[in-house]
Structure formats: C-alpha cells, structure tokens
Scaffold this active site. Structure first.
Site, PDB file in Angstrom:
ATOM      1  CB  THR A  65       5.930  15.874 -39.807  1.00 50.19           C
ATOM      2  OG1 THR A  65       5.686  16.930 -40.731  1.00 50.19           O
ATOM      3  CG2 THR A  65       4.788  15.822 -38.817  1.00 50.19           C
ATOM      4  CB  THR A  72       5.634  12.479 -45.208  1.00 48.61           C
ATOM      5  OG1 THR A  72       5.032  13.774 -45.081  1.00 48.61           O
ATOM      6  CG2 THR A  72       5.555  11.736 -43.896  1.00 48.61           C
TER       7      THR A  72
HETATM    8  N1  ASP Z   1       6.750  19.067 -44.493  1.00 46.67           N
HETATM    9  C1  ASP Z   1       7.068  17.870 -43.707  1.00 46.67           C
HETATM   10  C2  ASP Z   1       8.350  17.286 -44.267  1.00 46.67           C
HETATM   11  O1  ASP Z   1       8.315  16.674 -45.319  1.00 46.67           O
HETATM   12  C3  ASP Z   1       5.944  16.915 -43.803  1.00 46.67           C
HETATM   13  C4  ASP Z   1       6.106  15.618 -43.061  1.00 46.67           C
HETATM   14  O2  ASP Z   1       7.178  15.221 -42.649  1.00 46.67           O
HETATM   15  O3  ASP Z   1       5.065  14.921 -42.898  1.00 46.67           O
HETATM   16  O4  ASP Z   1       9.388  17.450 -43.681  1.00 46.67           O
END
Ligand code: ASP
Length: 335
Positions: free
Chosen positions: A19, A99
């Site tokens: 993200t 994340t």
């Molecule tokens: N779906 C995303 C990922 O893990 C979520 C994020 O980065 O907050 O790449």
C-alpha cells in the site's frame, strides 16, 4: 540513550510493493486502491528530506500486494540484502513492503540475514495518493533508523507510525488504523521521531548472525490449520496426503486443539509430519504439555510465536535438517 547518527550513511532502499506504493483514483479513498504500482523512485521523490539523512541507493525488487508474497521472493530478498550488506559502501537496508505479510517477511529476514548492519522494514496503511498518506513519514523514519549506529545488532526491525519493533514480536493488529502494528505483551523496542531514534530495550533471542539458518536449502511445505468449534480433520488429512512436511495448528486459547484435529495430528506425526501448536488468540504464550500433551502427540509448542511466524521458523528448521520433535522444540525455545 543518545542517538548516534552515522553522518552520510549509505542506505539501500529495496521496494517490494504494498500500500505504501498503492494508487487510488481519488485522494479521499483509503480503501479500494491498487497496491504495489508506484515505483521506488516516485516513493523517494515524495520525501525530499531523505537527502538530509542518507545517500540512497534504490532497487525495485518486486511490485506486489504483499498478500501474494512467496517463499521464492523471501529467498531472493534475503540473498540480495546479504549481498548488499557485505559491501563496504552500504551501511543499512530499508525494505518497503505491504502490511499484510510484513511480519512474516520480517521474521524470515531476522533469521536469514547474516549481518550486524540495520535492516528496517516499513509500510503504510494508506495508499501513496491518499490525503494524509502515512507512507512518506514511515519511509523517512525507517531510513533514519537504518542510518543509526544504535540500530546495529538489533536484528531486523520494523519502523512504523513512529515506533520501532523487533521482527520477532511485531504483528498487524488492525485492518485500517494507521497504528496497525503492535508487539503484544512485550511492546516496541523504541521510537523514532523528527530525526531522533531511541531504543528502550533490545531483542533478547538470537537472530541474524547468531541464527544457524540460511537460504541455501529449499523451504519445505508447511501449512497452517485452525482449530474451531465443529472443526473437521479434512484439511489435515488433505495436507498429509499431499506430502506436507509440517503443520502449524492455530489452536484455540492456550494452543488447545479440537479432539477431532488432535486425532488427525497424532496420525500425522506417526507419518513423520512435524506438528507445532500455536494459538490463534494474538497474544500470550503456548506452554509445552499445557493444553495438550506434546509428549504424547509428538508435537512442539510455539511459545510466543503466532501461527504465521511459527510456520516461518518450522520451515527454516526443517530446511536445516532439524526434524526430530525434541530438536524442533529446542529451536522454538531458542529463536
Ligand atoms: N494489501 C496491502 C499489502 O499488504 C496492504 C498494505 O500494504 O497495507 O500489500
């Protein structure tokens, strides 16, 4: 503790997506965006203050949503980090990551990176295009941590929302909040704010140069099965039939396991499948011979590792030819 700044630190920023590199068509959108589409150069451009902290060498390792992380990419990332850290002209590494599986990647690197130099993962809960995007400050803070002498020998770190966590302890605890990362029970190692870095405690378990794991052997198949009301043994039997080498149980409460699953696990251990009991609760530890008899089952307790990190350690242990339950338990008690 006074921060010791490595002036002109040379930091490699390795981007993998997430993200933090996410893009939405509308700045007011913090959900429904596409992760992992903005390149590392654009991420760095958004943080001009980085030039006052370090000389940056940037590499785009991958451009994925971290829900799609693979063990092959873990191995490639670890090998690239080890190669960079062996160079005299690199003082530390920052990895930008999604994340969702950040805690798994961080723990894998914590056990396979062979250097005392800092390795700091960071991420964001809001896409780069969002109002109040959290990625730019998280990136600046991660580079700031990686540039400090006091971040050496701390194992792999996660800098997020002004806090510094150990890779072993940290976990994602919220689907959307910007303070999504916590280290349940033990808390953060320290904090980073406005260029100041302070560690308040150190990770006590061995890691990086003290861990006997590497990325030479292929990682064996290890799967996770949850225990819950009315659970059937179908998943365990299917995994065993498919040739899995290890199963981590995300048990209820203190690692307790539904009687139906317990029987399936007993059958699995008899066929040489390594079984580790962890908890789905999110904090606390699982005692050996506590909620189930590991001695009778031939299983191992995960201690304070959550199911996803227990899987990482079990894969590395099996790849290192640590296959007997007693030796696997010793490994879980150590790392
Ligand atoms: N779906 C995303 C990922 O893990 C979520 C994020 O980065 O907050 O790449």
């Amino acid at each position: 503790m006074e921060p010791i700044k490595t002036l002109n630190a040379r930091i490699a920023v390795l981007a993998t997506g997430g993200t933090i590199a996410g893009q939405a068509g509308d700045a007011s959108k913090t959900a429904g965006y596409k992760a992992g589409v903005v390149g590392v150069d654009k991420l760095l451009e958004a943080v001009p203050a980085l030039s006052q902290v370090a000389q940056i060498h940037a590499e785009q390792i991958a451009s994925i949503d971290s829900k799609d992380m693979s063990t092959a990419l873990w191995i490639a990332l670890s090998q690239r980090i080890n190669a960079l850290l062996a160079q005299d002209d690199i003082d530390g590494i920052v990895v930008t990551h999604g994340t969702d599986t950040l805690e798994e990647t961080a723990y894998f690197l914590h056990l396979t990176v062979k250097s005392d130099k800092p390795v700091v993962l960071t991420a964001a809960m809001r896409p780069s295009t969002a109002l109040s995007a959290d990625g730019p400050l998280n990136l600046l803070n991660a580079v700031t941590v990686a540039a400090q002498k006091c971040a050496w020998k701390q194992g792999v770190l996660v800098a997020f929302n002004n806090q510094i966590h150990s890779a072993r302890d940290v976990t994602k605890t919220s689907t959307y909040a910007v303070d999504a990362f916590r280290s349940p029970e033990v808390g953060a190692l320290g904090w980073v704010q406005d260029g100041r870095v302070e560690f308040q405690r150190a990770a006590v378990r061995p890691h990086t140069t003290q861990a006997p794991f590497d990325t030479q052997a292929a990682l064996p198949a290890v799967e996770i099965v949850a225990s819950y009301a009315g659970a059937s043994r179908a998943a365990i039997d299917a995994f065993v039939g498919g040739g899995v080498k290890g199963i981590v149980i995300a048990g209820t409460g203190n690692g307790s396991v539904h009687a139906t699953l317990q029987q399936a696990l007993a059958d699995a251990t008899k066929q040489g499948v390594a079984v580790v009991r962890s908890s789905r609760v999110g904090s606390g530890h699982v005692m050996r011979n506590g909620a189930a008899s590991d001695d009778a089952l031939g299983s191992v307790s995960a201690g304070t590792l959550n199911p996803y990190k227990a899987r990482v350690l079990l894969m590395l242990a099996l790849a290192a030819n640590i296959t007997k339950p007693a030796a696997i338990q010793q490994t879980f008690d150590t790392f």
